[in-house]
Enzyme design. Structure first.
Site, PDB file in Angstrom:
ATOM      1  N   ARG A 181       0.866  -1.105  -0.144  1.00 49.00           N
ATOM      2  CA  ARG A 181       0.006  -0.086   0.153  1.00 49.00           C
ATOM      3  C   ARG A 181       0.795   1.389   0.136  1.00 49.00           C
ATOM      4  O   ARG A 181       1.589   1.467   0.881  1.00 49.00           O
ATOM      5  CB  ARG A 181      -0.909  -0.022   1.195  1.00 49.00           C
ATOM      6  CG  ARG A 181      -1.670   1.184   1.134  1.00 49.00           C
ATOM      7  CD  ARG A 181      -2.970   1.408   2.093  1.00 49.00           C
ATOM      8  NE  ARG A 181      -2.776   1.220   3.483  1.00 49.00           N
ATOM      9  CZ  ARG A 181      -3.612   1.386   4.435  1.00 49.00           C
ATOM     10  NH1 ARG A 181      -4.986   1.446   4.175  1.00 49.00           N
ATOM     11  NH2 ARG A 181      -3.292   1.477   5.876  1.00 49.00           N
ATOM     12  N   ASP A 463      -4.036   2.664  13.959  1.00 50.23           N
ATOM     13  CA  ASP A 463      -3.329   3.339  12.987  1.00 50.23           C
ATOM     14  C   ASP A 463      -4.165   4.655  12.858  1.00 50.23           C
ATOM     15  O   ASP A 463      -4.799   5.203  13.802  1.00 50.23           O
ATOM     16  CB  ASP A 463      -3.290   2.616  11.614  1.00 50.23           C
ATOM     17  CG  ASP A 463      -4.805   2.751  10.809  1.00 50.23           C
ATOM     18  OD1 ASP A 463      -5.766   3.479  11.149  1.00 50.23           O
ATOM     19  OD2 ASP A 463      -4.833   2.213   9.703  1.00 50.23           O
TER      20      ASP A 463
END
Length: 550
Positions: A181, A463
Site C-alpha cells: 500500500r 493506525d
C-alpha cells in the site's frame, strides 16, 4: 515546506545517483544506510521519468478536492454524478483477476517493519498488505528500510533476529501473497525533490517497490500488486491508470500486469465507485471498505452540517444505516463488474487471559459474519491471532468449491440512494467517550511523531484513522455546540481542560519513566492545535510529518 526550508533544516542536499546519470531528482537530508541500494541509478532514472510525466498533475487533482469540498460546505450534498451515468449503466467488466488474487478471504495488514513482514507473510492468511501509509510513520529511515525489507521478502531471503531475546524469524515455504500500500496523493516525500519540489510519496513508494521487485514477482507467478488509498474521485483513479499504463509500456509488460485494489475510504469516492473501477478497469481487481477512514471522511466532508454530527465513535458500527448501505453498495458494484469486494478491519488484539480473549473473539466473529453474509469476498485482520477466527467464518460462507463470493450479485436489493449513504446514526455523545477519544488520540499522536504508526492501545491495534476520527469528532462537537449526555456543552475550553486531565491520566497509566521519555508534550500541543482550529485540518499526518525525525 519549500525546498529551501528543507535544505535549511537538514543542512545539505545530496544525490545518490551516479554522476553519469543526469536526472532532476535530488535528495535532502542525511543518507540512510541502504539508501544507495534502494535509490540506485536505475531506480532514480525511473522515478525521474514518472515525475516528469505525472507529478505536475497531482496539485491539480488536490485542488479539485478542495473545490468539491467548498461546494459541499456551501450546501451541495454529495451525490452520484450525472455526467458519468453512461458508465454506471454501461455493460463492461474489469480485465480480470490473476490466479493468486482470486482467493483473498483473509488479509492481514501492517507496516513494513522487518519482523512484522515475516510474521504477517507466515500467518494463516491469503494476503499481506505491507503498508507505507496509515500504519507507518514515514520517517526517511523507515521508508528506506521498508523498501529493503520488501525486496528481501520478495527474494525469499528475509530474516530477523530479535535483539532482546535472540529469537530468529524467517519465512515459511508458502507465504501469503504480498500487496504494497502506497501513500495517498496528499502526502509528499520531503526527502526526494523533483526540480526542487517534494515528490508525491505514493509515487516514490510505487516506483521503488515496482522497480526492484517486478521481475522476481512475475517469475514467481505473482505480480506487482498495490493498494491505492484515499481516492476521492474517478479522476484520481484515471491518474493512477495512466501511471500504470506508462510503466507497463516502458518495461514491455502486457497491459494489466500491474494490479491494484482501491480503498473506498472517503465519502466522495463512494459515489464514484463504478467510475473508479471503469477508469482502472485494465489494472484493478477489487475495492475495499476502509471503514475507519470512511467514518473520518464522513465527518470531514459533512463538517458544516449540524444535522449530520456523529455520536461516540463506539456507537458508529457497521450495522448503522449509512455504513451498511456503503458495504452493500460496494459489494453490488464490484460483483457487477467482476471485481472482488473486500471487507474492513478487525483491529482487536488477542488478550492473554481466557475470559477477555473469548469476548474479543466473539466480537470479531460477529463483525466477520456480517461481512461474509453481506457477500464480501474477504476481510482484514490486524493481528495473526485473529486469522484463524476470520478464516473459519469465510470458509463457511465461501465453501470448499469456490474462492470468493462473486456469484452474490445482490440484484434483489433495492437501489441504494444517496440519502441512505448520507444518513447519520443515532447514539449518545458521552463524557466517557470524549475522554476515551482524547486518551487514544494523544497516545497515538505521540507514538506517530516518535516514528511508530501502528500502535496497540486498550486492546486495539490503532493506525492514523483512529486518531483522525477521535479528533474530528471532538472538533465537530465544538463547532456545532453539541452537548454531552450529562448536559455539558462541548467547547474549546472544555476540551483543553479534559486534555490536561487525560494527559495526567495517561502519565499514570504508562508510568513517569515512559511518559517523560516520550513526546507527549509535543503530541498534546499538536492535538490541541488541530482540534481547536477554526478550520478543520484535513489530515493530522500533514502537521505531524513536520515533527518526525528525519
Amino acid at each position: 515546506m519549500t525546498a529551501e526550508q528543507l535544505v535549511a533544516q537538514y543542512g545539505k542536499t545530496t544525490s545518490t545517483t551516479e554522476d553519469t546519470v543526469k536526472t532532476d531528482i535530488t535528495f535532502v537530508g542525511p543518507t540512510i544506510e541502504g539508501q544507495q541500494q534502494v535509490f540506485n541509478s536505475g531506480a532514480v532514472a525511473f522515478l525521474n521519468s514518472l515525475c516528469a510525466k505525472f507529478a505536475a498533475e497531482v496539485p491539480t487533482l488536490l485542488a479539485k478536492r478542495k473545490q468539491k469540498q467548498l461546494r459541499i460546505d456551501n450546501g451541495e450534498l454529495p451525490d452520484f454524478l450525472p455526467e458519468t451515468r453512461a458508465i454506471r449503466y454501461g455493460d463492461w467488466t474489469i480485465r480480470g483477476i490473476p490466479d493468486d488474487l482470486t482467493d483473498r478471504r483473509v488479509e492481514i495488514t501492517g507496516p513494513v517493519d522487518r519482523k512484522m513482514i515475516i510474521n504477517a507473510l507466515n500467518a494463516n492468511v491469503k494476503v499481506f498488505m505491507a503498508d507505507f501509509e496509515d500504519s507507518l510513520a514515514p520517517s526517511w529511515q523507515k521508508v528506506v528500510e521498508g523498501q529493503i525489507n520488501l525486496r528481501d521478502a520478495v527474494n525469499g531471503d528475509i530474516s530477523f533476529t530479535a535483539p532482546e531475546t535472540g529469537k530468529q524469524y524467517s519465512l515459511n515455504p508458502d507465504p501469503a501473497v504480498l500487496i504494497a500500500r502506497v501513500r495517498g496523493l496528499h502526502l509528499n516525500e520531503k526527502h526526494v525533490l523533483y526540480k526542487g519540489t517534494p515528490v508525491p510519496g505514493g509515487l516514490v513508494d510505487f516506483a521503488i517497490y515496482f522497480y526492484h521487485n517486478y521481475r522476481q514477482l512475475l517469475a514467481k507467478n505473482s505480480g506487482p500488486y498495490f493498494y491505492i488509498p484515499k481516492l476521492e474521485s474517478h479522476l484520481e483513479a484515471r491518474w493512477w491508470a495512466k501511471v500504470f499504463a506508462f510503466v507497463e509500456e516502458r518495461f514491455c509488460l502486457k497491459p494489466g500486469t500491474i494490479k491494484c485494489t482501491c480503498l473506498i475510504e472517503t465519502l466522495p469516492a463512494v459515489f464514484e465507485m463504478e467510475e473508479i473501477l471503469y477508469e482502472l478497469r485494465s489494472n484493478i481487481v477489487a475495492l475495499n471498505c476502509g471503514r475507519w477512514d470512511y467514518i473520518f471522511s464522513y465527518i470531514k466532508t459533512l463538517k458544516n452540517y449540524p444535522d449530520r454530527v456523529l455520536p461516540d465513535r463506539q456507537a458508529v458500527t457497521m450495522d448503522t444505516k449509512f455504513l451498511s448501505a456503503y458495504s452493500r453498495l460496494l459489494i453490488k458494484t464490484c460483483h457487477k463488474r467482476g471485481a472482488l469486494a473486500m471487507g474492513g478491519m478487525a483491529a482487536f488484539i488477542p488478550a492473554k487471559d481466557e475470559e477477555t480473549n473469548a469476548k474479543v473473539l466473539q466480537k470479531v466473529r460477529g463483525d466477520k459474519e456480517l461481512e461474509a453474509r453481506n457477500g464480501h469476498d474477504g476481510t482484514w485482520v490486524a493481528h495473526p491471532g485473529l486469522a484463524d477466527t476470520a478464516m473459519t467464518i469465510f470458509n463457511d460462507y465461501i465453501g470448499g468449491d469456490r474462492t470468493n463470493q462473486l456469484h452474490i450479485t445482490r440484484d434483489v436489493d433495492a437501489p441504494i440512494l444517496a440519502s441512505e449513504l448520507l444518513e447519520t446514526c443515532e447514539g449518545e455523545r458521552t463524557e466517557e467517550g470524549m475522554r476515551l477519544n482524547i486518551r487514544i488520540a494523544l497516545q497515538y499522536i505521540e507514538a506517530w511523531i516518535q516514528g511508530n504508526g501502528c500502535v496497540p492501545i486498550y486492546g486495539l491495534m490503532e493506525d492514523a484513522a483512529t486518531a483522525e476520527i477521535s479528533r474530528t469528532s471532538i472538533w465537530q462537537w465544538i463547532k456545532h455546540q453539541k452537548s454531552l449526555s450529562n448536559g455539558k456543552l462541548v467547547t474549546k475550553d472544555l476540551f483543553k481542560d479534559m486534555l490536561k486531565q487525560e494527559t495526567t491520566n495517561v502519565k499514570e497509566e504508562l508510568g513517569s519513566d515512559r511518559f517523560n521519555a516520550g513526546k507527549f508534550t509535543q503530541a498534546a500541543a499538536l492535538f490541541e492545535q488541530i482540534t481547536t482550529s477554526d478550520e478543520l485540518v484535513d489530515f493530522l499526518t500533514l502537521p505531524g510529518y513536520e515533527l518526525l525525525t528525519a
